[in-house]
Design a protein around this motif. Structure first.
Motif, short mmCIF file in Angstrom:
data_model
loop_
_atom_site.label_atom_id
_atom_site.label_comp_id
_atom_site.label_asym_id
_atom_site.label_seq_id
_atom_site.Cartn_x
_atom_site.Cartn_y
_atom_site.Cartn_z
N MET A 7 0.82 -1.20 0.00
CA MET A 7 0.00 0.00 0.00
C MET A 7 0.86 1.26 0.00
N ALA A 11 0.68 3.88 -3.04
CA ALA A 11 0.31 5.28 -2.77
C ALA A 11 1.42 6.23 -3.22
N ASN A 39 -8.10 10.14 -0.03
CA ASN A 39 -8.25 8.70 0.20
C ASN A 39 -7.30 8.21 1.29
N LEU A 40 -6.07 8.68 1.28
CA LEU A 40 -5.12 8.31 2.32
C LEU A 40 -5.58 8.81 3.69
N GLN A 42 -8.75 9.54 4.71
CA GLN A 42 -9.92 8.81 5.20
C GLN A 42 -9.56 7.40 5.61
N SER A 43 -8.63 6.75 4.90
CA SER A 43 -8.26 5.38 5.29
C SER A 43 -7.50 5.34 6.61
N SER A 44 -6.82 6.44 6.94
CA SER A 44 -6.13 6.47 8.23
C SER A 44 -7.12 6.55 9.39
N CYS A 49 -9.73 0.88 2.79
CA CYS A 49 -8.97 1.30 1.62
C CYS A 49 -9.29 0.35 0.47
N PHE A 66 -3.63 -3.13 7.86
CA PHE A 66 -4.86 -3.45 7.13
C PHE A 66 -5.26 -4.89 7.41
#
Length: 67
Positions: A7, A11, A39-40, A42-44, A49, A66
């Motif tokens: 990932m 990224a 996106n990075l 919100q995934s944190s 993701c 993940f």
């Protein structure tokens, strides 16, 4: 390679690609960079993701981020 490392590599590659496209193709590709950043971010917070789901289905083993 673990999912975490995959990932981070994906990224990083997407950010560099979007910056290159912004510089050499069209300034409107800056929105691609913004999308990647959002996106990075919100995934944190959520742990969701879409790319991680795809990588899992491709058989990359999970790391600690993940699961």
């Amino acid at each position: 390679m673990t999912l975490d490392r995959a990932m981070f590599r994906f990224a990083g590659a997407m950010v560099l690609l979007s910056v290159a496209l912004t510089m050499w193709v069209s300034p409107l590709f800056i929105w691609f960079t913004v999308f990647i950043g959002l996106n990075l971010l919100q995934s944190s917070f959520t742990g969701f993701c879409p790319a991680a789901i795809v990588f899992k289905k491709l058989g990359i083993k999970s790391g600690c981020a993940f699961q």
